[in-house]
Design an enzyme around this catalytic site. Sequence first.
Site, mmCIF file in Angstrom:
data_model
loop_
_atom_site.group_PDB
_atom_site.id
_atom_site.type_symbol
_atom_site.label_atom_id
_atom_site.label_comp_id
_atom_site.label_asym_id
_atom_site.label_seq_id
_atom_site.Cartn_x
_atom_site.Cartn_y
_atom_site.Cartn_z
ATOM 1 N N PRO A 141 -78.304 -66.954 107.504
ATOM 2 C CG PRO A 141 -77.642 -65.000 108.573
ATOM 3 C CD PRO A 141 -78.812 -65.647 107.900
ATOM 4 C CD GLU A 142 -77.855 -73.343 107.380
ATOM 5 O OE1 GLU A 142 -77.686 -74.317 108.120
ATOM 6 O OE2 GLU A 142 -78.239 -73.425 106.216
#
Length: 291
Positions: A2-3
Amino acid sequence: MPELPEVETTRRQIEPLLVGHCIECVLTTAPSYFFLTAPEALRRHLAGRTVKALDRKGKYLVLRFEDDARLLLHLGMTGQLFSSEATSTRLLSATARASLTPEAQTRFEPDEHTHLQFVLAGREPRVFFRDVRKFGKVQWLAPGESTARLDRLGIDALALTGEHLFRATRERKVAIKAMLLDQSVCAGIGNIYADEALFMARVRPGRAARRLTRNECQAIAISVRQVLERSIETGGSSISDYLAPDGRDGGYQDERKVYARMGEPCLSCSAPIKRKRIAARSSHYCPHCQK
Ligand SMILES: [Zn+2]
């Protein structure tokens, strides 16, 4: 992994489920490296607390309480923070799915990977933090307590300006791509978004950071914000295990211009997209559009 857009999407969807509400209790799994604060201590600290805010810094989520105590959450590689009412087949393993009827396959019951369950006083749904690989983290911070995990982060990527980037790049002998990934310079830009932003700004990822002009830094900063904001609008990327808190898939992966498109034609000029290793990560760029 996840960014920033996925974490921000998560923050916006989880915020109304927690903020302003009292945590009746928290259910945890057994002690493991997921818990920077022991689960027993977490259960004790969190019971009866009212959540004042859910903030984000870089890829960290920070639950704030009324006395300014905080709970730090990091999704790691495979962490999923979601509502107990979310439905998605991605929440179930292939073996679990195989034993269920098609109708039952999307319902989720907390399993051995559901390390935190926030139970709210007199209120549904619960909020689950599930992490199969346990590279996610949870840490309790007493009022006034600080942590290098937050203190070492640079400016948040959504607040990046051309002037900030120009000043930060002057003395750096590294490639601009490596600088954008350096969380102490700018927090929250990951590999996909760095490549996409550099394409939009028409700057090659391998360019020496200190040789960039003020105008190029301006273009990169604007592109970073645009790429991230666009990804937030579309609900983030669904590459690997990321799951939006309501169970839907993110839509941004359909809009990639260069990332993971090696050999495919550039959408602007048709030249084949190239891939090069910079700072131990693969970088994708158009050799014609980017200078
Ligand atoms: Zn091109």
